[in-house]
Design a protein around this motif. Structure first.
Motif, mmCIF file in Angstrom:
data_model
loop_
_atom_site.group_PDB
_atom_site.id
_atom_site.type_symbol
_atom_site.label_atom_id
_atom_site.label_comp_id
_atom_site.label_asym_id
_atom_site.label_seq_id
_atom_site.Cartn_x
_atom_site.Cartn_y
_atom_site.Cartn_z
ATOM 1 N N UNK A 137 1.269 -8.149 18.129
ATOM 2 C CA UNK A 137 2.337 -8.432 19.095
ATOM 3 C C UNK A 137 3.251 -7.226 19.307
ATOM 4 N N UNK A 138 2.904 -6.108 18.690
ATOM 5 C CA UNK A 138 3.763 -4.926 18.764
ATOM 6 C C UNK A 138 3.019 -3.746 19.395
ATOM 7 N N UNK A 139 2.539 -3.871 20.627
ATOM 8 C CA UNK A 139 1.785 -2.762 21.231
ATOM 9 C C UNK A 139 2.622 -1.500 21.415
ATOM 10 N N UNK A 140 3.948 -1.664 21.408
ATOM 11 C CA UNK A 140 4.821 -0.501 21.608
ATOM 12 C C UNK A 140 5.133 0.222 20.305
ATOM 13 N N UNK A 141 4.613 -0.261 19.181
ATOM 14 C CA UNK A 141 4.888 0.384 17.891
ATOM 15 C C UNK A 141 4.398 1.831 17.917
ATOM 16 N N UNK A 142 5.173 2.711 17.315
ATOM 17 C CA UNK A 142 4.790 4.120 17.265
ATOM 18 C C UNK A 142 3.472 4.286 16.515
ATOM 19 N N UNK A 143 2.674 5.286 16.886
ATOM 20 C CA UNK A 143 1.370 5.474 16.221
ATOM 21 C C UNK A 143 1.478 5.603 14.711
ATOM 22 N N UNK A 144 2.502 6.335 14.212
ATOM 23 C CA UNK A 144 2.613 6.505 12.768
ATOM 24 C C UNK A 144 2.966 5.190 12.071
ATOM 25 N N UNK A 145 3.744 4.333 12.753
ATOM 26 C CA UNK A 145 4.048 3.024 12.181
ATOM 27 C C UNK A 145 2.795 2.159 12.176
ATOM 28 N N UNK A 146 2.054 2.199 13.272
ATOM 29 C CA UNK A 146 0.820 1.409 13.355
ATOM 30 C C UNK A 146 -0.176 1.841 12.277
ATOM 31 N N UNK A 147 -0.311 3.138 12.065
ATOM 32 C CA UNK A 147 -1.235 3.621 11.030
ATOM 33 C C UNK A 147 -0.792 3.146 9.655
ATOM 34 N N UNK A 148 0.503 3.171 9.404
ATOM 35 C CA UNK A 148 1.040 2.707 8.120
ATOM 36 C C UNK A 148 0.715 1.229 7.886
ATOM 37 N N UNK A 149 0.981 0.410 8.893
ATOM 38 C CA UNK A 149 0.727 -1.033 8.752
ATOM 39 C C UNK A 149 -0.774 -1.294 8.616
ATOM 40 N N UNK A 150 -1.587 -0.579 9.366
ATOM 41 C CA UNK A 150 -3.037 -0.747 9.256
ATOM 42 C C UNK A 150 -3.537 -0.385 7.865
ATOM 43 N N UNK A 151 -2.923 0.622 7.239
ATOM 44 C CA UNK A 151 -3.340 0.984 5.881
ATOM 45 C C UNK A 151 -3.011 -0.138 4.898
ATOM 46 N N UNK A 152 -1.868 -0.802 5.105
ATOM 47 C CA UNK A 152 -1.511 -1.944 4.259
ATOM 48 C C UNK A 152 -2.507 -3.078 4.467
ATOM 49 N N UNK A 153 -2.853 -3.349 5.726
ATOM 50 C CA UNK A 153 -3.830 -4.396 6.031
ATOM 51 C C UNK A 153 -5.196 -4.067 5.435
ATOM 52 N N UNK A 154 -5.576 -2.800 5.475
ATOM 53 C CA UNK A 154 -6.866 -2.396 4.907
ATOM 54 C C UNK A 154 -6.908 -2.676 3.417
ATOM 55 N N UNK A 155 -5.835 -2.346 2.721
ATOM 56 C CA UNK A 155 -5.796 -2.590 1.281
ATOM 57 C C UNK A 155 -5.811 -4.081 0.973
ATOM 58 N N UNK A 156 -5.125 -4.874 1.789
ATOM 59 C CA UNK A 156 -5.134 -6.325 1.585
ATOM 60 C C UNK A 156 -6.553 -6.884 1.702
ATOM 61 N N UNK A 157 -7.243 -6.513 2.769
ATOM 62 C CA UNK A 157 -8.581 -7.052 2.989
ATOM 63 C C UNK A 157 -9.572 -6.530 1.959
ATOM 64 N N UNK A 158 -9.367 -5.301 1.499
ATOM 65 C CA UNK A 158 -10.227 -4.774 0.436
ATOM 66 C C UNK A 158 -10.057 -5.602 -0.833
ATOM 67 N N UNK A 159 -8.813 -5.925 -1.187
ATOM 68 C CA UNK A 159 -8.580 -6.718 -2.388
ATOM 69 C C UNK A 159 -9.120 -8.133 -2.238
ATOM 70 N N UNK A 160 -9.150 -8.629 -1.003
ATOM 71 C CA UNK A 160 -9.658 -9.978 -0.754
ATOM 72 C C UNK A 160 -11.178 -10.022 -0.644
ATOM 73 N N UNK A 161 -11.822 -8.864 -0.611
ATOM 74 C CA UNK A 161 -13.273 -8.826 -0.463
ATOM 75 C C UNK A 161 -13.740 -9.027 0.961
ATOM 76 N N UNK A 162 -12.843 -8.855 1.933
ATOM 77 C CA UNK A 162 -13.196 -8.988 3.350
ATOM 78 C C UNK A 162 -13.593 -7.604 3.860
ATOM 79 N N UNK A 163 -14.828 -7.232 3.582
ATOM 80 C CA UNK A 163 -15.230 -5.839 3.760
ATOM 81 C C UNK A 163 -15.294 -5.395 5.209
ATOM 82 N N UNK A 164 -15.766 -6.254 6.096
ATOM 83 C CA UNK A 164 -15.821 -5.866 7.514
ATOM 84 C C UNK A 164 -14.428 -5.598 8.053
ATOM 85 N N UNK A 165 -13.496 -6.478 7.712
ATOM 86 C CA UNK A 165 -12.121 -6.302 8.184
ATOM 87 C C UNK A 165 -11.498 -5.063 7.557
#
Length: 391
Positions: free
Chosen positions: A204-232
């Motif tokens: 819902x935040x398409x206007x988020x700055x690229x560096x903020x988006x990359x930061x949040x995506x890295x958090x999401x990546x770590x979450x899904x890795x810990x959950x075993x959701x490898x495709x995500x």
């Protein structure tokens, strides 16, 4: 969790202001003239960032009393250190603020940079002291709140970190406080729901700055890795790296995930030109080992020299990497366990817990394995690899 410090992105990778990679028994090289160039910084002269740095340095040299110039230069060095993973930039940041650095209560701008650098050298108590001064002056300092939340989470003080994230809700943009809140909740028993909530918010935040988006995506990546959701997890990692392909933290986390997926060839490719730090060189060496590569031996020797140099400097920032190197590449389980314990005494993130468990298992240390179980029960941290190791 990857660190974030608005308004200047990220936290600095701070250690000593020089990195010694040669054999520690070698005679130190002494330049013969002040103007002799010892090493070029990893910056292209034509790069706009390099031109900005040159201009700031020149202006500060002409006006050394200008706090605004010193802080601007220190912030630029701090961000370069974070992105490039080069600890020398931390020393340059500190040098830019030398006039104010040793003051007990320097101006707020200096306190914030100093707390950031102290946090990255794992001098957490000193960093928290600086942040306490900042918040005493201005309880609505959102950046100080977020940095404090980060440190408290690393220390395992989850309730205190949650209070800082809650305070941040009134002080920061939605995506910032949400990343703080959901990032913390993801390691205290609410992994899946935290991922889903943060992912929906980012969408819902398409206007988020690229560096903020990359930061949040890295958090999401770590979450899904810990959950075993490898495709995500792979999707999140790739999307974040598409925004910032040179980010040291992202490269390290993605390489770790690829190693867990038994994809060492991709790690070698990913890090072919990205071995500037101990963490990245270690992942590259682990991939070479998995591939039975003849290039492993020189990488091991280079890592051995780097860690020996760190010990000579009294630098204990890379205990996590050194423990993993000692166990997986040197096969010294007992020394690795001692290093992992020292690391756990300082920082208590999920990779630190996993490292402690792996080294304890390799050393048949039943008591330490049981302490990991107890920590998981108290914190309710979820991680598929840790759970598999405990089974």
């Amino acid at each position: 969790m990857k660190r974030w410090n608005p308004p200047f992105p990220g936290l600095a990778l701070a250690a000593s202001c020089w990195l010694m990679t040669a054999n520690v028994a070698a005679v130190p090289y002494v330049p013969t003239a002040d103007e002799q160039v010892l090493e070029r910084l990893p910056l292209v002269a034509s790069d706009p960032g390099a031109r900005e740095l040159r201009a700031l340095r020149a202006e500060l040299a002409r006006q050394p009393e200008r706090l605004d110039l010193a802080v601007a230069l220190a912030r630029r060095y701090t961000e370069l250190g974070r992105v490039k993973g080069d600890p020398r930039f931390a020393g340059y940041a500190q040098a830019a603020l030398a006039k104010w650095w040793e003051q007990a209560e320097p101006p707020a701008e200096v306190l914030l940079v100093r707390a950031t650098l102290r946090q990255r050298t794992h001098d957490f108590d000193a960093a928290l002291t600086d942040l306490a001064i900042l918040l005493r002056r201005d309880p609505r300092d959102g950046q100080a709140r977020l940095t404090r939340a980060t440190i408290l989470q690393v220390q395992g003080a989850f309730d205190a970190a949650a209070n800082e994230c809650a305070a941040l809700r009134r002080l920061a943009p939605e995506v910032i406080w949400a990343a703080c809140t959901y990032g913390l909740a993801s390691v205290t028993g609410r992994l899946r729901e935290s991922h889903d909530a943060l992912a929906a918010l980012l969408a819902r935040q398409p206007e988020a700055k690229p560096e903020v988006r990359a930061w949040v995506l890295s958090i999401l990546a770590e979450m899904t890795a810990r959950a075993g959701l490898n495709d995500a997890a792979e999707e999140h990692f790739r999307e974040a790296l598409a925004i910032d392909p040179s980010d040291h933290y992202l490269l390290t986390a993605y390489a770790d995930w690829l190693l867990d997926q038994q994809r060492p060839a991709q790690v070698v490719k990913l890090l072919a030109r990205q071995q500037r730090t101990d963490a990245l060189l270690l992942r590259h060496a682990l991939a070479l080992k998995a591939l039975n590569s003849p290039d492993l031996a020189p990488a091991v020797e280079q890592l051995r020299a780097r860690f020996a140099a760190s010990r000579l400097r009294g630098d204990r920032v890379h205990l996590r990497e050194e423990a993993r190197f000692t166990r997986e590449l040197l096969g010294d389980n007992q020394t690795a366990l001692a290093l992992a314990r020292d690391n756990w005494a300082v920082q208590k993130e999920v990779p630190d817990l996993r490292l402690l468990l792996e080294t304890a298992r390799a050393s048949n240390d039943v008591a330490t394995v049981e302490s990991v179980r107890q920590w998981l029960a108290r914190s309710r941290t979820e991680d598929v690899v840790i759970n598999r190791l405990l089974r």
